[in-house]
Motif scaffolding. Structure first.
Motif: not given
Lengths: 209, 209
Positions: B98-126
């Motif tokens: 079962f341990r791979e069940d949250p793999k895609h979910l985890g990846k999506s959450a980390i992508d969102l986090l990365q997107g948020a941090l990138d947006a902050f670094a560039r102060l990019d509202v869009e």
């Protein structure tokens, strides 16, 4: 905001343990009031910082209030979550058997919240530390409820859904306790000026009691 | 702090899905670094408020950074929690199933986090709004993982403990997504000066895209 959030938590616990659908629905749909208060408190604090340029303890109060409003908003989110789960649990077949399991845990978390809010109202560091020191008991109680529900899930697979929902409610109360501890730590910050958020209760007690 | 927290999340996901005990232990014991950064960021922001009395967008930046540090600290807590659970899960009999069940979910959450941090670094509202708009998919994926684990729990009562722990990991990733959305909303606040924290993604898109 604290009073409203505390009320939401009390109603959430009552709705869950009594299976009160009307109250559950009320809790699940009243969170916007808490959110509105957080937005207006933040706007007022930012205005105060801009217009009055406060220093020392006034500045700490404003920074502390911004962070406390965020914690209260999160406690409100947890209460809303319990309200939504209580709606579903109340309509389940096997709800009566398990729905009182988190009753004592919920009461303890709400007591801790009430203690934190009272300590803030009186800026009483000692009371804040006494309130925060109750959190480890809440964590232990959550662990024991979880062990119990695992046993029930294994014995009664048909009740897995209900038991899982009730466990989520228990976890929400456990998190309400955690956020209430943050409020207690802010009281220490406001009065003493030092950031104790990542110290253990024991270290805080040794330092300030 | 953002980079460190993102790294903790990536390691937590890897430790969970690969059953890597050493990495799990590392994640579970590194959260103090994130906590220390939050304390020092808060101290610096409070000093800046006291000494420089910033106004307008500088003031918003400082208030926003205080709140973002609190969200990052909570993301760090969730990663630590996943690390601790991954330690226990890796040592369980039925973990591989079962341990791979949250793999895609985890990846999506980390992508969102990365997107948020990138947006902050560039102060990019869009970019911040585009990142935040991915959160409803994460919530839906968490619901579907939960439904699946309920089915597994009913069919294999002996695996209830492992499944519950894996579901807690999934929930932690879902919450990482929620906190990352808060970061995106702070970017909008910093740049546009308006508090969008309790608007829906749709309302924010209509207003700023």
């Amino acid at each position: 905001m604290g009073g409203l959030v505390e009320k939401q938590c009390r109603n959430a616990l009552k709705a869950l343990t009594k299976g009160d659908l009307t109250l559950a629905e009320k809790v699940a749909t009243s969170d916007y009031k808490v959110n509105d208060l957080e937005v207006s408190i933040n706007a007022k604090c930012t205005d105060l910082l801009a217009l009055r340029q406060p220093a020392a303890s006034d500045l700490r109060m404003i920074v502390g209030v911004i962070r406390m409003a965020a914690d209260l908003e999160r406690i409100g989110d947890e209460a809303e979550k319990i309200g939504r789960l209580a709606e579903t649990i109340a309509s389940g077949r096997d709800s009566v058997q398990f729905r009182e399991d988190p009753k004592h845990l919920g009461k303890s978390a709400i007591d801790l919240l009430q203690g934190a809010l009272d300590a803030f109202a009186r800026l009483d560091v000692e009371a804040a530390i006494v309130a925060a020191a109750k959190d480890p008991d809440i964590d232990r109680e959550f662990d024991s409820i979880t062990r119990l529900s695992i046993t029930h899930m294994m014995e009664q697979p048909a009740s897995v859904k209900t038991l899982l929902r009730i466990n989520w409610c228990a976890r929400a109360f456990e998190r309400i306790g955690d956020h209430a501890v943050n409020l207690c730590e802010e009281v220490v910050f406001l009065v003493k000026g030092s950031d104790v958020r990542h110290l253990s209760i024991k270290e805080i007690q040794d330092r300030y009691l």
